[in-house]
Design a protein around this motif. Structure first.
Motif, PDB file in Angstrom:
ATOM      1  N   PRO A  55      61.375  31.413  29.849  1.00 42.91           N
ATOM      2  CA  PRO A  55      61.920  32.451  29.131  1.00 42.91           C
ATOM      3  C   PRO A  55      60.763  33.103  28.649  1.00 42.91           C
ATOM      4  O   PRO A  55      60.496  34.378  28.554  1.00 42.91           O
ATOM      5  CB  PRO A  55      63.092  32.063  28.315  1.00 42.91           C
ATOM      6  CG  PRO A  55      63.694  31.149  29.186  1.00 42.91           C
ATOM      7  CD  PRO A  55      62.542  30.258  29.513  1.00 42.91           C
ATOM      8  N   GLY A  56      59.938  32.567  27.636  1.00 41.02           N
ATOM      9  CA  GLY A  56      58.671  32.911  27.028  1.00 41.02           C
ATOM     10  C   GLY A  56      57.904  33.603  27.896  1.00 41.02           C
ATOM     11  O   GLY A  56      56.889  34.191  27.297  1.00 41.02           O
ATOM     12  N   SER A  57      57.745  33.427  29.164  1.00 39.01           N
ATOM     13  CA  SER A  57      56.738  33.934  29.855  1.00 39.01           C
ATOM     14  C   SER A  57      57.166  35.341  30.479  1.00 39.01           C
ATOM     15  O   SER A  57      56.415  36.216  31.121  1.00 39.01           O
ATOM     16  CB  SER A  57      56.585  33.058  31.452  1.00 39.01           C
ATOM     17  OG  SER A  57      55.899  31.861  31.009  1.00 39.01           O
ATOM     18  N   ILE A  58      58.310  35.825  30.179  1.00 34.14           N
ATOM     19  CA  ILE A  58      58.786  37.116  30.490  1.00 34.14           C
ATOM     20  C   ILE A  58      58.224  38.080  29.570  1.00 34.14           C
ATOM     21  O   ILE A  58      58.079  38.119  28.377  1.00 34.14           O
ATOM     22  CB  ILE A  58      60.465  37.363  30.289  1.00 34.14           C
ATOM     23  CG1 ILE A  58      60.882  36.460  31.387  1.00 34.14           C
ATOM     24  CG2 ILE A  58      60.897  38.686  30.686  1.00 34.14           C
ATOM     25  CD1 ILE A  58      62.647  36.343  31.080  1.00 34.14           C
ATOM     26  N   ASP A  59      57.677  39.127  30.078  1.00 32.72           N
ATOM     27  CA  ASP A  59      56.881  40.399  29.457  1.00 32.72           C
ATOM     28  C   ASP A  59      57.767  41.430  28.813  1.00 32.72           C
ATOM     29  O   ASP A  59      57.431  42.041  28.008  1.00 32.72           O
ATOM     30  CB  ASP A  59      55.790  40.745  30.427  1.00 32.72           C
ATOM     31  CG  ASP A  59      54.604  39.777  30.323  1.00 32.72           C
ATOM     32  OD1 ASP A  59      53.931  39.307  29.520  1.00 32.72           O
ATOM     33  OD2 ASP A  59      54.693  39.302  31.744  1.00 32.72           O
ATOM     34  N   GLY A  82      69.619  41.221  23.242  1.00 31.72           N
ATOM     35  CA  GLY A  82      69.511  40.101  22.539  1.00 31.72           C
ATOM     36  C   GLY A  82      68.352  39.072  23.044  1.00 31.72           C
ATOM     37  O   GLY A  82      67.719  38.306  22.199  1.00 31.72           O
ATOM     38  N   LEU A  83      68.232  39.175  24.188  1.00 34.40           N
ATOM     39  CA  LEU A  83      66.865  38.472  25.064  1.00 34.40           C
ATOM     40  C   LEU A  83      65.670  38.936  24.226  1.00 34.40           C
ATOM     41  O   LEU A  83      64.783  38.373  23.889  1.00 34.40           O
ATOM     42  CB  LEU A  83      66.983  38.639  26.300  1.00 34.40           C
ATOM     43  CG  LEU A  83      68.161  37.813  26.992  1.00 34.40           C
ATOM     44  CD1 LEU A  83      68.169  38.032  28.485  1.00 34.40           C
ATOM     45  CD2 LEU A  83      67.880  36.139  27.017  1.00 34.40           C
ATOM     46  N   ASN A  88      60.989  38.404  21.447  1.00 29.58           N
ATOM     47  CA  ASN A  88      60.071  39.326  21.019  1.00 29.58           C
ATOM     48  C   ASN A  88      59.383  39.981  21.870  1.00 29.58           C
ATOM     49  O   ASN A  88      57.979  40.146  21.899  1.00 29.58           O
ATOM     50  CB  ASN A  88      59.082  38.704  19.855  1.00 29.58           C
ATOM     51  CG  ASN A  88      58.358  39.606  19.038  1.00 29.58           C
ATOM     52  OD1 ASN A  88      58.676  40.671  18.739  1.00 29.58           O
ATOM     53  ND2 ASN A  88      57.072  39.191  18.895  1.00 29.58           N
ATOM     54  N   ILE A  89      59.789  40.709  22.786  1.00 27.16           N
ATOM     55  CA  ILE A  89      59.506  41.357  23.998  1.00 27.16           C
ATOM     56  C   ILE A  89      60.090  42.780  23.919  1.00 27.16           C
ATOM     57  O   ILE A  89      61.157  43.076  23.829  1.00 27.16           O
ATOM     58  CB  ILE A  89      59.554  40.783  25.272  1.00 27.16           C
ATOM     59  CG1 ILE A  89      60.990  40.392  25.490  1.00 27.16           C
ATOM     60  CG2 ILE A  89      58.441  39.586  25.289  1.00 27.16           C
ATOM     61  CD1 ILE A  89      61.230  39.827  26.904  1.00 27.16           C
ATOM     62  N   PRO A  90      59.257  43.703  24.359  1.00 30.16           N
ATOM     63  CA  PRO A  90      59.876  45.062  24.733  1.00 30.16           C
ATOM     64  C   PRO A  90      60.993  45.300  25.803  1.00 30.16           C
ATOM     65  O   PRO A  90      61.261  44.503  26.484  1.00 30.16           O
ATOM     66  CB  PRO A  90      58.805  45.914  25.175  1.00 30.16           C
ATOM     67  CG  PRO A  90      58.083  44.988  25.914  1.00 30.16           C
ATOM     68  CD  PRO A  90      57.834  43.748  25.272  1.00 30.16           C
ATOM     69  N   ASP A 203      63.688  51.992  21.752  1.00 22.95           N
ATOM     70  CA  ASP A 203      63.843  51.571  20.318  1.00 22.95           C
ATOM     71  C   ASP A 203      64.937  50.377  20.282  1.00 22.95           C
ATOM     72  O   ASP A 203      66.228  50.556  20.645  1.00 22.95           O
ATOM     73  CB  ASP A 203      64.483  52.605  19.286  1.00 22.95           C
ATOM     74  CG  ASP A 203      64.080  51.901  17.901  1.00 22.95           C
ATOM     75  OD1 ASP A 203      64.717  50.892  17.393  1.00 22.95           O
ATOM     76  OD2 ASP A 203      63.768  52.895  17.342  1.00 22.95           O
ATOM     77  N   LEU A 204      64.310  49.269  20.109  1.00 26.27           N
ATOM     78  CA  LEU A 204      65.428  47.916  20.263  1.00 26.27           C
ATOM     79  C   LEU A 204      66.500  48.000  19.297  1.00 26.27           C
ATOM     80  O   LEU A 204      67.663  47.451  19.529  1.00 26.27           O
ATOM     81  CB  LEU A 204      64.651  46.757  19.999  1.00 26.27           C
ATOM     82  CG  LEU A 204      65.183  45.481  20.416  1.00 26.27           C
ATOM     83  CD1 LEU A 204      65.728  45.302  21.731  1.00 26.27           C
ATOM     84  CD2 LEU A 204      64.139  44.132  20.093  1.00 26.27           C
ATOM     85  N   ALA A 205      66.309  48.619  17.972  1.00 24.90           N
ATOM     86  CA  ALA A 205      67.298  48.654  17.085  1.00 24.90           C
ATOM     87  C   ALA A 205      68.235  49.749  17.277  1.00 24.90           C
ATOM     88  O   ALA A 205      69.575  49.425  17.173  1.00 24.90           O
ATOM     89  CB  ALA A 205      66.703  48.791  15.572  1.00 24.90           C
ATOM     90  N   TYR A 206      67.858  50.574  17.805  1.00 25.00           N
ATOM     91  CA  TYR A 206      68.788  51.911  17.904  1.00 25.00           C
ATOM     92  C   TYR A 206      69.403  52.430  19.228  1.00 25.00           C
ATOM     93  O   TYR A 206      69.901  53.209  19.436  1.00 25.00           O
ATOM     94  CB  TYR A 206      68.185  53.100  17.199  1.00 25.00           C
ATOM     95  CG  TYR A 206      68.043  52.891  15.386  1.00 25.00           C
ATOM     96  CD1 TYR A 206      68.955  52.982  14.612  1.00 25.00           C
ATOM     97  CD2 TYR A 206      66.792  52.568  15.204  1.00 25.00           C
ATOM     98  CE1 TYR A 206      68.776  52.525  13.394  1.00 25.00           C
ATOM     99  CE2 TYR A 206      66.476  52.241  13.805  1.00 25.00           C
ATOM    100  CZ  TYR A 206      67.586  52.350  12.981  1.00 25.00           C
ATOM    101  OH  TYR A 206      67.384  52.016  11.500  1.00 25.00           O
ATOM    102  N   THR A 207      68.770  51.673  20.186  1.00 23.00           N
ATOM    103  CA  THR A 207      69.234  52.131  21.563  1.00 23.00           C
ATOM    104  C   THR A 207      70.620  51.926  22.008  1.00 23.00           C
ATOM    105  O   THR A 207      71.163  50.783  21.306  1.00 23.00           O
ATOM    106  CB  THR A 207      68.363  51.429  22.808  1.00 23.00           C
ATOM    107  OG1 THR A 207      67.190  51.769  22.575  1.00 23.00           O
ATOM    108  CG2 THR A 207      68.871  51.806  24.132  1.00 23.00           C
ATOM    109  N   GLU A 208      71.427  52.845  22.414  1.00 19.36           N
ATOM    110  CA  GLU A 208      72.968  52.521  22.811  1.00 19.36           C
ATOM    111  C   GLU A 208      73.046  53.085  24.169  1.00 19.36           C
ATOM    112  O   GLU A 208      72.415  53.819  24.764  1.00 19.36           O
ATOM    113  CB  GLU A 208      73.401  53.517  21.855  1.00 19.36           C
ATOM    114  CG  GLU A 208      73.599  53.152  20.300  1.00 19.36           C
ATOM    115  CD  GLU A 208      74.646  54.019  19.433  1.00 19.36           C
ATOM    116  OE1 GLU A 208      74.959  55.016  20.114  1.00 19.36           O
ATOM    117  OE2 GLU A 208      74.666  53.701  18.329  1.00 19.36           O
TER     118      GLU A 208
END
Length: 223
Positions: A55-59, A82-83, A88-90, A203-208
């Motif tokens: 999983p850590g290899s996903i960009d 969640g992922l 910590n990826i975009p 935007d990870l926090a506000y995307t709906e």
């Protein structure tokens, strides 16, 4: 090289795709809409193990943002966000109607009209040219035999997506054509890679989810 996990749970059939740049490494789909939530994470885990990718290899993670099924959109976006938080990826979000149009763009001669069945005679729809420039922005529409008449006078339109069946039964214009090609997460992977290269991240926090219409649930009557 960019490893991207692509998720689409917006419609009746859900799919996930693991890609390296534009190359598809692994693909899975689920045709039972009520099972999308329980199927999704196990399908992702199976693909990663199959390709021997940690999983850590996903960009980045890409997801279809809507419109579509209210529940399906929440399932896909919640999993993607969640992922992204955990790794910590975009996050990359693509409109479902744009994806539907992208899937048939090689079949079109002029315009592409993507339609998603929204029950009865209503659809979610948008119109694009062959380069996916927007001619009609995503909206909810009640269709009839006069729908899209102004555009059809000027140009050929290729209608696609689950809502096309409703229109195909009532629209007989000579400039109207229909495609039964279905969009999947494999198509999402192609646009997602372009977004990744251009760093077009959500935007990870506000995307709906893009619902287009508010969810309605009849009030429960007291017994």
């Amino acid at each position: 090289m960019a490893i991207i996990l692509n998720i689409d749970t917006a419609l009746e059939t859900a799919s996930v795709c693991l890609s390296s740049d534009e190359k598809i490494l692994s693909f899975a789909e689920n045709k039972k809409q009520t099972d999308h939530a329980s199927w999704l994470h196990s399908a992702i885990d199976a693909m990663l193990k199959k390709e021997n990718i940690e999983p850590g290899s996903i960009d980045a993670i890409a997801v279809s943002i809507g419109p579509g099924s209210y529940t399906g959109l929440r399932i896909g976006l919640s999993a993607a966000k969640g992922l992204c938080y955990a790794l910590n990826i975009p996050l990359i979000t693509i409109g479902t109607l744009e994806l539907i149009a992208f899937a048939v763009k090689e079949e079109a001669t002029e315009l592409i009209c993507a339609l998603i069945d929204a029950r009865r005679m209503e659809v979610f729809t948008a119109v694009y040219d062959k380069k996916l420039n927007t001619e009609l922005h995503p909206c909810a529409m009640i269709i009839d035999d006069k729908s899209f008449s102004e555009l059809l006078v000027k140009k050929n339109i290729l209608f696609c997506g689950s809502g096309r069946k409703k229109l195909q039964n009532i629209l007989t214009h000579p400039h109207a054509f229909f495609s039964d090609t279905e969009m999947t997460a494999a198509h999402l992977s192609k646009i997602a890679y372009q977004y990744y290269r251009e760093e077009k991240f959500a935007d990870l926090a506000y995307t709906e989810p893009l619902y287009l219409k508010e969810f309605y649930s009849p009030a429960r009557k007291d017994s």
